[in-house]
Design a protein around this motif. Sequence first.
Motif, mmCIF file in Angstrom:
data_model
loop_
_atom_site.group_PDB
_atom_site.id
_atom_site.type_symbol
_atom_site.label_atom_id
_atom_site.label_comp_id
_atom_site.label_asym_id
_atom_site.label_seq_id
_atom_site.Cartn_x
_atom_site.Cartn_y
_atom_site.Cartn_z
ATOM 1 N N UNK A 293 -18.326 -17.135 -4.549
ATOM 2 C CA UNK A 293 -17.778 -18.304 -5.462
ATOM 3 C C UNK A 293 -18.941 -19.158 -6.143
ATOM 4 N N UNK A 294 -20.188 -18.449 -6.145
ATOM 5 C CA UNK A 294 -21.397 -19.247 -6.921
ATOM 6 C C UNK A 294 -21.266 -18.455 -8.415
ATOM 7 N N UNK A 295 -20.658 -17.386 -8.378
ATOM 8 C CA UNK A 295 -20.595 -16.608 -9.741
ATOM 9 C C UNK A 295 -21.829 -16.257 -10.098
ATOM 10 N N UNK A 296 -22.516 -15.479 -9.286
ATOM 11 C CA UNK A 296 -23.790 -14.916 -9.896
ATOM 12 C C UNK A 296 -23.720 -13.335 -9.723
ATOM 13 N N UNK A 297 -22.723 -13.108 -10.198
ATOM 14 C CA UNK A 297 -22.543 -11.514 -10.415
ATOM 15 C C UNK A 297 -23.545 -10.914 -11.196
ATOM 16 N N UNK A 298 -24.061 -9.829 -10.825
ATOM 17 C CA UNK A 298 -25.298 -9.144 -11.513
ATOM 18 C C UNK A 298 -26.624 -9.836 -11.023
ATOM 19 N N UNK A 299 -26.617 -10.988 -10.251
ATOM 20 C CA UNK A 299 -27.878 -11.209 -9.674
ATOM 21 C C UNK A 299 -27.932 -11.376 -8.317
ATOM 22 N N UNK A 300 -26.815 -11.670 -7.671
ATOM 23 C CA UNK A 300 -26.633 -11.567 -6.139
ATOM 24 C C UNK A 300 -25.532 -10.797 -5.531
ATOM 25 N N UNK A 301 -25.603 -10.037 -4.815
ATOM 26 C CA UNK A 301 -24.580 -9.218 -4.392
ATOM 27 C C UNK A 301 -24.804 -8.912 -2.867
ATOM 28 N N UNK A 302 -23.391 -8.582 -2.091
ATOM 29 C CA UNK A 302 -23.687 -8.304 -0.724
ATOM 30 C C UNK A 302 -23.358 -6.775 -0.435
ATOM 31 N N UNK A 303 -24.204 -6.052 0.478
ATOM 32 C CA UNK A 303 -24.058 -4.610 0.812
ATOM 33 C C UNK A 303 -23.460 -4.757 2.236
#
Length: 595
Positions: free
Chosen positions: A163-173
Amino acid sequence: MKRFWRSHSSVVNRTVCVGLLLGLLAVACFAGLVWVQFIQGTTLAQAATQSRTLSVKVNAKRGKILDTNGTVLAQSVERYTIIGNPQAAQSFEPTDCTPKTEPYCQSLNGKNLTTTGAAAVAQLLSPLLGEPATTIGGELSAPGQYAVLKKDVTPEVKRKIDKLYLGGIVYGELSNERIYSNGTLMGALLGGVDDSGKGVAGIEQLENSTLTGTDGYEIYQQGGGGEEIPGTMTESKDAVNGSDVTLTIDRDVQWRVEQILEQSQEKYSADWGIAVVQEVSTGDIVALADTDEIEAGSDAAKINVARAVSQTFEPGSIGKVFTVSGLLQEGLHKMSDKFTVPSTLELDGQTYKDAEEHATSQWTLAGILQQSSNVGTILASSHYSDKARYEYLTKFGIGQPTGLKLPGESQGVLSSYKDWDGRTRNTVLFGQGYSTNILQLTNAVAVIANKGVRRPQTLIKAVTNADGKTTRMENTTSTRVVDESVAKNVLNGMESVAESYQKFAGVPGYRVASKSGTAEVVGADGRLSSIISDYTAIIPADDPKFVVTVVLKNPQGGFGGLTAGPVFAQIGEFLMQKYDIPNSSPRKDAIPTEW
């Protein structure tokens, strides 16, 4: 006039040249467009699609380990490893929150950020990951496009990060964390897994191939923010979770046995204690416990073998059970045969003594077993060959693999009778000169409880695959060791032994058949300065349900029957209550022990 025409001609020439150049440029552009659209178009489109296409592994979940009643002992739960892209983070410009940007803006505590780049990303993540912003910012300030920011993050936290909308910067594996819900209960026995999720010790290692699933994958196109573009998934394969493994161990019994052992270790100031509870009719291990307090899944659990699995020892006088069984099976004696037994015996230049000095006594073979006489056992075995002594020990399973295949299991040492010296050939008659482990010893005594038949021991009850199909792990291969009548008579003699310890190791309302043992073992000083006290018992003796074996190292308080015996009594009483076993009928068939 001539000047005019010369000037006009020059302008026309220049105009024509410019026109030609523009025409050539137009032709070149048109040719390039044709080349891109009609010749390279497919290739470029494929390259663009390929740059957006992502293959993502779908992790299979490791199977559960459960006790015999379905209580979960170990399980894998969904967790995420949070990954940052430092290169993208360093160029991050937060979106201020306004009525128009509310759905996708970034703020902290209701206020717009005043920083940019990695510092801003770190500020947003710090409250969720529970890490200082400076630490996260340092990771995101490094060169590269991949940095592990936090492992074992819960799905709840992962959703908040999304929900922080940091797509391309932070993601989860996606990953799985192995959880052990009972702390030190069965700690080293359960073992643990390594960082890759592979079982490296204990039952986790033993059943690794069964517990391990097969990973799947998904192939789809991603947008600029790293999100999946709907409808672009081109290929996928579902992950197949590992199978669940159900043990024969009863968690409640295991817990109580461990508790009793710990209390007894303190009471008798023992170095350690171990115990086994085995069901007679099935060979199922109901409890396999020791006093080592090791957290399941910990580093200690991954490098240590459960003491109840690895520890070997001389069984001492419990070994007389196997000698008496062999004597009866070979037809050399009956339990009622009479012997005159001194306290000391000189034989072939060797001196043998009973544990306690006594006057020359008139004992039957049942009495020799009851009094645990070393001298009497040697006298009764005068025609019992070395080969037979060795063969019956092996038939009972002494020095042989249990078949459980537990990692780190020690099977003890029983050397060939051909290698015995003049003293060892006699000491093996009363449980010295060879070593065993508690599982072997328990199953050997279970032969007597099971009417002379040796059943394989079982630790794995069933396996349930990802589709819910359950397979019972039954081993029906059994071996007759002695005749039923022999087992019955030895059981009778062992019941007389138990009556001698009734005050210390009795279980009110139940008949018990038992044998105690005490053996000197090598201590830390390299001499025979340490003591093993053990006690094994069949309960109820009139209708055998369980065999319980207890072993203590260096207890303060005397022989096995006086230290390990009372430990058994507590365990036996708990078993009778838990499983609601009917009280025993009175004993009426005791074989005389004296004459």
